[in-house]
Scaffold this motif. Structure first.
Motif, PDB file in Angstrom:
ATOM      1  N   VAL A 191       0.832  -1.201   0.000  1.00 20.74           N
ATOM      2  CA  VAL A 191       0.000   0.000   0.000  1.00 20.74           C
ATOM      3  C   VAL A 191       0.868   1.253   0.000  1.00 20.74           C
ATOM      4  O   VAL A 191       0.583   2.228  -0.704  1.00 20.74           O
ATOM      5  CB  VAL A 191      -0.962  -0.002   1.204  1.00 20.74           C
ATOM      6  N   LEU A 192       1.945   1.230   0.779  1.00 23.96           N
ATOM      7  CA  LEU A 192       2.865   2.364   0.785  1.00 23.96           C
ATOM      8  C   LEU A 192       3.468   2.598  -0.591  1.00 23.96           C
ATOM      9  O   LEU A 192       3.562   3.740  -1.060  1.00 23.96           O
ATOM     10  CB  LEU A 192       3.989   2.118   1.794  1.00 23.96           C
ATOM     11  N   LEU A 193       3.879   1.513  -1.247  1.00 29.78           N
ATOM     12  CA  LEU A 193       4.495   1.638  -2.564  1.00 29.78           C
ATOM     13  C   LEU A 193       3.499   2.204  -3.572  1.00 29.78           C
ATOM     14  O   LEU A 193       3.845   3.083  -4.373  1.00 29.78           O
ATOM     15  CB  LEU A 193       5.016   0.276  -3.034  1.00 29.78           C
ATOM     16  N   VAL A 194       2.259   1.717  -3.548  1.00 32.48           N
ATOM     17  CA  VAL A 194       1.241   2.214  -4.473  1.00 32.48           C
ATOM     18  C   VAL A 194       0.957   3.689  -4.223  1.00 32.48           C
ATOM     19  O   VAL A 194       0.929   4.511  -5.145  1.00 32.48           O
ATOM     20  CB  VAL A 194      -0.058   1.387  -4.347  1.00 32.48           C
ATOM     21  N   ALA A 195       0.723   4.044  -2.957  1.00 34.51           N
ATOM     22  CA  ALA A 195       0.394   5.429  -2.628  1.00 34.51           C
ATOM     23  C   ALA A 195       1.523   6.381  -3.016  1.00 34.51           C
ATOM     24  O   ALA A 195       1.293   7.441  -3.622  1.00 34.51           O
ATOM     25  CB  ALA A 195       0.080   5.558  -1.142  1.00 34.51           C
ATOM     26  N   ALA A 196       2.754   6.000  -2.683  1.00 30.17           N
ATOM     27  CA  ALA A 196       3.898   6.864  -2.981  1.00 30.17           C
ATOM     28  C   ALA A 196       4.155   6.961  -4.482  1.00 30.17           C
ATOM     29  O   ALA A 196       4.482   8.042  -5.003  1.00 30.17           O
ATOM     30  CB  ALA A 196       5.143   6.342  -2.264  1.00 30.17           C
ATOM     31  N   SER A 197       4.008   5.836  -5.194  1.00 28.26           N
ATOM     32  CA  SER A 197       4.222   5.835  -6.641  1.00 28.26           C
ATOM     33  C   SER A 197       3.204   6.715  -7.345  1.00 28.26           C
ATOM     34  O   SER A 197       3.534   7.509  -8.233  1.00 28.26           O
ATOM     35  CB  SER A 197       4.143   4.402  -7.179  1.00 28.26           C
ATOM     36  N   VAL A 198       1.946   6.574  -6.943  1.00 31.36           N
ATOM     37  CA  VAL A 198       0.878   7.364  -7.560  1.00 31.36           C
ATOM     38  C   VAL A 198       1.059   8.847  -7.247  1.00 31.36           C
ATOM     39  O   VAL A 198       0.893   9.707  -8.119  1.00 31.36           O
ATOM     40  CB  VAL A 198      -0.498   6.856  -7.077  1.00 31.36           C
ATOM     41  N   ALA A 199       1.393   9.156  -6.001  1.00 27.81           N
ATOM     42  CA  ALA A 199       1.587  10.559  -5.637  1.00 27.81           C
ATOM     43  C   ALA A 199       2.745  11.175  -6.418  1.00 27.81           C
ATOM     44  O   ALA A 199       2.647  12.289  -6.940  1.00 27.81           O
ATOM     45  CB  ALA A 199       1.845  10.671  -4.140  1.00 27.81           C
ATOM     46  N   SER A 200       3.842  10.429  -6.532  1.00 20.20           N
ATOM     47  CA  SER A 200       5.030  10.958  -7.205  1.00 20.20           C
ATOM     48  C   SER A 200       4.829  11.079  -8.715  1.00 20.20           C
ATOM     49  O   SER A 200       5.164  12.101  -9.315  1.00 20.20           O
ATOM     50  CB  SER A 200       6.228  10.047  -6.920  1.00 20.20           C
ATOM     51  N   ARG A 201       4.256  10.040  -9.317  1.00 15.54           N
ATOM     52  CA  ARG A 201       4.164  10.006 -10.784  1.00 15.54           C
ATOM     53  C   ARG A 201       2.926  10.708 -11.314  1.00 15.54           C
ATOM     54  O   ARG A 201       2.972  11.317 -12.390  1.00 15.54           O
ATOM     55  CB  ARG A 201       4.175   8.547 -11.254  1.00 15.54           C
ATOM     56  N   ASP A 202       1.814  10.606 -10.595  1.00 13.58           N
ATOM     57  CA  ASP A 202       0.538  11.067 -11.149  1.00 13.58           C
ATOM     58  C   ASP A 202      -0.041  12.307 -10.470  1.00 13.58           C
ATOM     59  O   ASP A 202      -0.499  13.225 -11.143  1.00 13.58           O
ATOM     60  CB  ASP A 202      -0.488   9.935 -11.074  1.00 13.58           C
ATOM     61  N   LEU A 203      -0.028  12.332  -9.138  1.00 13.98           N
ATOM     62  CA  LEU A 203      -0.687  13.442  -8.447  1.00 13.98           C
ATOM     63  C   LEU A 203       0.158  14.707  -8.484  1.00 13.98           C
ATOM     64  O   LEU A 203      -0.355  15.798  -8.715  1.00 13.98           O
ATOM     65  CB  LEU A 203      -0.976  13.045  -6.994  1.00 13.98           C
ATOM     66  N   PHE A 204       1.465  14.562  -8.276  1.00 17.65           N
ATOM     67  CA  PHE A 204       2.336  15.724  -8.288  1.00 17.65           C
ATOM     68  C   PHE A 204       3.064  15.887  -9.614  1.00 17.65           C
ATOM     69  O   PHE A 204       4.015  16.664  -9.721  1.00 17.65           O
ATOM     70  CB  PHE A 204       3.323  15.654  -7.121  1.00 17.65           C
ATOM     71  N   ARG A 205       2.654  15.088 -10.602  1.00 16.71           N
ATOM     72  CA  ARG A 205       3.043  15.264 -11.993  1.00 16.71           C
ATOM     73  C   ARG A 205       4.549  15.254 -12.215  1.00 16.71           C
ATOM     74  O   ARG A 205       5.098  16.076 -12.923  1.00 16.71           O
ATOM     75  CB  ARG A 205       2.458  16.568 -12.536  1.00 16.71           C
ATOM     76  N   ARG A 206       5.224  14.275 -11.618  1.00 15.97           N
ATOM     77  CA  ARG A 206       6.671  14.198 -11.765  1.00 15.97           C
ATOM     78  C   ARG A 206       7.080  13.290 -12.928  1.00 15.97           C
ATOM     79  O   ARG A 206       8.250  13.085 -13.176  1.00 15.97           O
ATOM     80  CB  ARG A 206       7.320  13.681 -10.478  1.00 15.97           C
ATOM     81  N   ARG A 207       6.100  12.745 -13.655  1.00 16.29           N
ATOM     82  CA  ARG A 207       6.440  11.743 -14.672  1.00 16.29           C
ATOM     83  C   ARG A 207       7.246  12.313 -15.831  1.00 16.29           C
ATOM     84  O   ARG A 207       7.885  11.582 -16.571  1.00 16.29           O
ATOM     85  CB  ARG A 207       5.165  11.071 -15.189  1.00 16.29           C
TER      86      ARG A 207
END
Length: 485
Positions: free
Chosen positions: A343-359
């Motif tokens: 769950v930590l990995l999913v939440a952090a990955s989504v926040a980093s790549r998708d929510l805060f637009r770091r992709r």
């Protein structure tokens, strides 16, 4: 006093040290593979079906199962096993109808997260952000529940304050998840999944033996104060119980921590192997755990917090021998870790790549952001878990309801129906969440569980708007629905 405790539980200490060594070794291996976003998030799509199958059931069956769901049958009785049955069914459905296409679509589109997939499928960055926000919020809720379960266990076993127990869990989980990423999580899940299967069998054997044998449940109808435990509508209306069971089981189809397991599969053969590993694992664990609260009626009286049923029994040498109890504590702790890390990995990955637009940045920046996110999410969830907003089952079910109403239409229909667009996906999110919260605030959940009307509303909105609108013309999307696929 500490020396006395160590003398009594030296076996648990030894197991814990070996277990921690394995975690750190896997973190080191994961650190090598996790230098790129694809390596950190999904293990470069190179893992086999057996490994992912174990990781799938180990991720799902956390302390929520061992502590929360197992103890809840003390209150809800025999009908509670309906949820265990639905979990097995939905596990099979997930591998049969989600895994093959999700693996194929994600690989073709280069998707690393669920919002990644949805953004391409519906041609919309707004869908990406909306999905990411739902995932981050729901993951935080789930993390709180797992921290509470681990805290309850260590509080009773170590005889330490609940707050300290939560902090111990926090320190361990952050270290190896932050360093190792997906590879570390999946490798660790293989060890943890094995411990969990053995642990669930041992729990069932010793608790049923102490209660008087498996068949002792037949005595419940003869006791007026407990007869309701074997009645269909005895503890709560069965339609409400079914809603709770669905909210908890539908996650197997659409929960990002489960779905992203399919991203890491190597090929189609891996899907065919993984399904049997996952289904058998879920079957053994849940049907060993779910009846435990029923048998606890013959061992415990006056339980007011069902989250403490299993920790209390594990710590009772009259029920479970000390060496076995030591092993079980480590097995249940492993169950907590197997969900917390995912769950930590999913939440952090989504926040980093998708929510805060770091992709759009370099891979290294995305990975660093995800590692920082792992620590941040863990700390926030642990702090809230010090004074949780509800019981383990209640928090878990609400988190599952959010995933169900948002992602059953957008992921399931998005994978199998060529129609669907941005407006349909956003409408499913908005309508589903509004009905879910409105039903709860109106106090109607005591009659029909909120997941039913909310899921009908979100799916209905998606279908109605998709049917009237034009499907996407993007060749990358339409090509995946061609007859030749």
């Amino acid at each position: 006093m500490i020396g006395s405790w160590l003398g009594q539980h030296w076996f648990a200490v030894a197991l814990a040290l070996v277990y921690t060594a394995f975690l750190l070794a896997h973190a080191r291996l994961g650190l090598r593979a996790g230098k790129t976003a694809a390596g950190f998030f999904i293990g470069n799509r190179g893992l086999g079906g057996a490994v992912i199958g174990v990781s799938f059931y180990a991720t799902f069956a956390s302390t929520n199962s061992y502590v929360g769901l197992a103890g809840k049958s003390y209150e809800y009785g025999l009908p509670w096993l309906t949820m265990a049955a639905l979990m097995v069914v939905f596990c099979w459905l997930s591998w049969r109808f989600v895994a093959p296409r999700m693996r194929r679509f994600a690989a073709a589109w280069g998707s690393l997260t669920v919002p990644d997939f949805l953004a391409v499928r519906f041609g919309s960055d707004r869908v990406r952000v909306a999905a990411a926000a739902v995932i981050v919020f729901s993951c935080l809720l789930y993390l709180i529940a797992v921290f509470k379960g681990a805290g309850n266990l260590l509080q009773v076993f170590l005889d330490i304050p609940y707050q300290l127990a939560v902090m111990v869990t926090l320190g361990l989980i952050v270290t190896y998840t932050m360093l190792g990423g997906f590879v570390s999580v999946v490798r660790t899940d293989v060890l943890q999944g094995s411990l969990m299967v053995v642990g669930s069998i041992l729990l069932f054997y010793f608790i049923t033996s102490a209660a008087g044998g498996v068949g002792v449940i037949a005595e419940l109808p003869n006791e007026p104060s407990r007869a309701h435990l074997v009645e269909l509508n005895g503890a709560i209306p069965f339609v409400v119980l079914i809603g709770i069971a669905l909210a908890g089981s539908l996650k197997l189809l659409v929960d990002p921590r489960q779905v992203t397991r399919f991203y890491g599969l190597r090929d189609e053969r891996s899907v065919r192997v993984g399904v049997w590993v996952a289904v058998i694992g879920i079957l053994v664990i849940q049907f060993c755990l779910f009846p435990l609260g029923l048998y606890a009626h013959f061992l415990l009286d006056g339980v007011t917090d069902t989250d403490l049923v299993v920790p209390t029994l594990v710590n009772n040498p009259g029920v479970i021998p000390p060496f076995v109890g030591d092993f079980l504590v480590i097995a249940i702790l492993a169950a907590a870790m197997s969900s917390l890390d995912s769950v930590l990995l999913v939440a952090a990955s989504v926040a980093s790549r998708d929510l805060f637009r770091r992709r759009a940045h370099k891979d290294g920046s995305v990975v660093v952001g995800a590692r920082v996110g792992v620590a941040a999410f863990a700390v926030v969830a642990a702090v809230v878990a010090l004074n949780p907003p509800g019981g383990i089952v209640e928090i878990t079910i609400f988190s599952g309801s959010l995933f169900a109403v948002c992602f059953v239409p957008t992921i399931l229909l998005g994978l199998h129906w060529h129609r669907g667009n941005e407006a349909a996906a956003l409408a499913a999110f908005g309508v589903g969440i509004a009905v879910l919260l409105g039903w709860l605030l109106a106090g109607l959940g005591d009659f029909v569980h909120e997941v039913f009307p909310a899921l009908v509303a979100s799916t209905g909105a998606y279908v109605a708007i998709s049917a009237r609108g034009r499907p996407l013309t993007d060749p990358a999307v339409q090509g995946m629905f061609s007859p030749a696929e």
